[in-house]
Design a protein around this motif. Structure first.
Motif, short mmCIF file in Angstrom:
data_model
loop_
_atom_site.label_atom_id
_atom_site.label_comp_id
_atom_site.label_asym_id
_atom_site.label_seq_id
_atom_site.Cartn_x
_atom_site.Cartn_y
_atom_site.Cartn_z
N GLU A 175 0.89 -1.12 0.07
CA GLU A 175 0.12 0.18 0.10
C GLU A 175 0.87 1.40 0.15
OE1 GLU A 175 -0.14 -1.69 4.43
OE2 GLU A 175 -0.11 -2.62 2.21
N ARG A 176 2.09 1.12 0.19
CA ARG A 176 2.93 2.27 0.27
C ARG A 176 3.90 2.27 -1.10
NH1 ARG A 176 4.11 4.64 5.42
NH2 ARG A 176 4.80 6.46 3.95
N LEU A 177 3.61 1.78 -2.03
CA LEU A 177 4.51 1.44 -3.34
C LEU A 177 4.41 2.73 -4.09
CD1 LEU A 177 6.39 -0.30 -5.50
CD2 LEU A 177 4.05 -0.84 -6.41
N MET A 178 3.33 3.34 -4.24
CA MET A 178 3.28 4.64 -5.03
C MET A 178 4.21 5.93 -4.20
SD MET A 178 2.24 3.37 -7.83
CE MET A 178 2.43 5.08 -8.52
N ASP A 179 3.94 5.77 -2.88
CA ASP A 179 4.61 6.70 -1.92
C ASP A 179 6.18 6.56 -2.06
OD1 ASP A 179 2.12 7.99 -1.14
OD2 ASP A 179 2.11 6.45 0.46
N LEU A 180 6.41 5.15 -2.24
CA LEU A 180 8.15 5.11 -2.21
C LEU A 180 8.35 5.19 -3.39
CD1 LEU A 180 10.51 3.70 -1.04
CD2 LEU A 180 9.51 1.38 -1.76
N PHE A 181 7.84 4.83 -4.55
CA PHE A 181 8.22 5.45 -5.86
C PHE A 181 8.27 6.76 -6.26
CE2 PHE A 181 7.15 1.07 -8.65
CZ PHE A 181 8.20 0.63 -8.20
N MET A 182 7.53 7.49 -5.83
CA MET A 182 7.45 8.98 -5.83
C MET A 182 8.51 9.60 -5.00
SD MET A 182 4.53 11.79 -4.23
CE MET A 182 5.15 11.21 -2.63
N HIS A 183 8.65 9.31 -3.80
CA HIS A 183 9.96 10.03 -3.21
C HIS A 183 11.28 9.24 -3.77
CE1 HIS A 183 7.64 11.24 0.03
NE2 HIS A 183 7.08 10.30 0.60
N MET A 184 11.37 8.08 -4.23
CA MET A 184 12.46 7.54 -4.87
C MET A 184 12.82 8.60 -6.28
SD MET A 184 12.26 3.51 -4.66
CE MET A 184 13.94 3.27 -5.38
#
Length: 247
Positions: A175-184
């Motif tokens: 559920e945090r995948l898109m947050d992680l990709f965005m920050h990366m």
């Protein structure tokens, strides 16, 4: 022999033939750490590796037999840092793995930017606003919830520590995948490999493993799924090998 405190115990990392100090009330590593260590590509002969949110030092211990690179672990909680230090002494690895007591957000200025070939991190998964935090002791709450660092803090520090072309690997929740990709992407870490981990076939994924490269070219590989248990509720062969070795 090192001294054990309160409810601490010695557990075995069977595949690595090492021991680690754990505590049910302070910190005990989960399968996620094992998955992250096995997912991570390592520099074999030389280089510098840093593990953030290191807890009791499990990921450095899981990596040590696969590389000759220098390994550091960073842990903000003094009690967990102390457990990790004693585990390194117990395994006679205190000259190969350096544990640092401090805040990961301070590491780029403390250790220097653009210094590391690899960063690994098993960060807190849950927002500090989660009601679960009310039911946990301080040590577990800090390890599981974003009290001392956010996901953005983790990604930002990872990027600052990495050399250009260096790699980072994270374990987190789907559920945090898109947050992680965005920050990366915001911090120059291009996602390159993604693997979904499922409890068993027919269930939803409950873990993600992500690798990024600093200033890497776009191009994401989605790897084959990993199922932890088979239909008989036993570890699948790949997971069993991670935990117990190929014996």
């Amino acid at each position: 022999m090192v001294e054990l405190f309160e409810d601490e115990r010695l557990d075995y990392l069977l595949a690595e033939e090492l021991q680690i100090i754990q505590s049910p009330s302070v910190f005990a590593f989960s399968l996620d750490a094992v998955l992250l260590a096995n997912f991570t590509y390592l520099p074999i002969q030389k280089g510098k590796i840093i593990d953030l949110c290191s807890g009791n030092g499990v990921i450095p211990l899981l990596l040590i037999n696969r590389t000759k690179a220098e390994i550091m672990g960073v842990e903000i909680q003094e009690r967990l840092y102390n457990m990790a230090k004693r585990s390194m002494i117990l395994n006679q690895l205190d000259n190969k793995i350096k544990m640092i007591h401090g805040d990961l957000k301070d590491m780029p200025s403390r250790l220097g930017a653009n210094q590391f070939d690899l960063v690994t991190c098993n960060p807190p998964y849950f927002s500090s606003k989660s009601p679960e935090i009310q039911n946990q002791n301080e040590h577990l709450a800090i390890a599981r919830h974003e009290l001392y660092c956010t996901l953005e803090d983790v990604v930002k520090s990872s990027s600052q520590l990495l050399k250009q072309g260096g790699k980072v690997s994270f374990v987190h929740r789907p559920e945090r995948l898109m947050d992680l990709f965005m920050h990366m992407r915001n911090y120059r870490l291009e996602p390159k490999r993604l693997r979904f981990v499922y409890p068993k076939e027919g269930k939803e994924a409950n873990t993600i493993l992500v690798e990024g490269i600093k200033d890497g070219r776009p191009g994401l590989k989605v790897l084959s799924p990993l199922f932890v248990y088979n239909q008989q509720n036993e570890y699948n062969e790949e997971v069993r090998a991670m935990l117990y070795g190929n014996k």
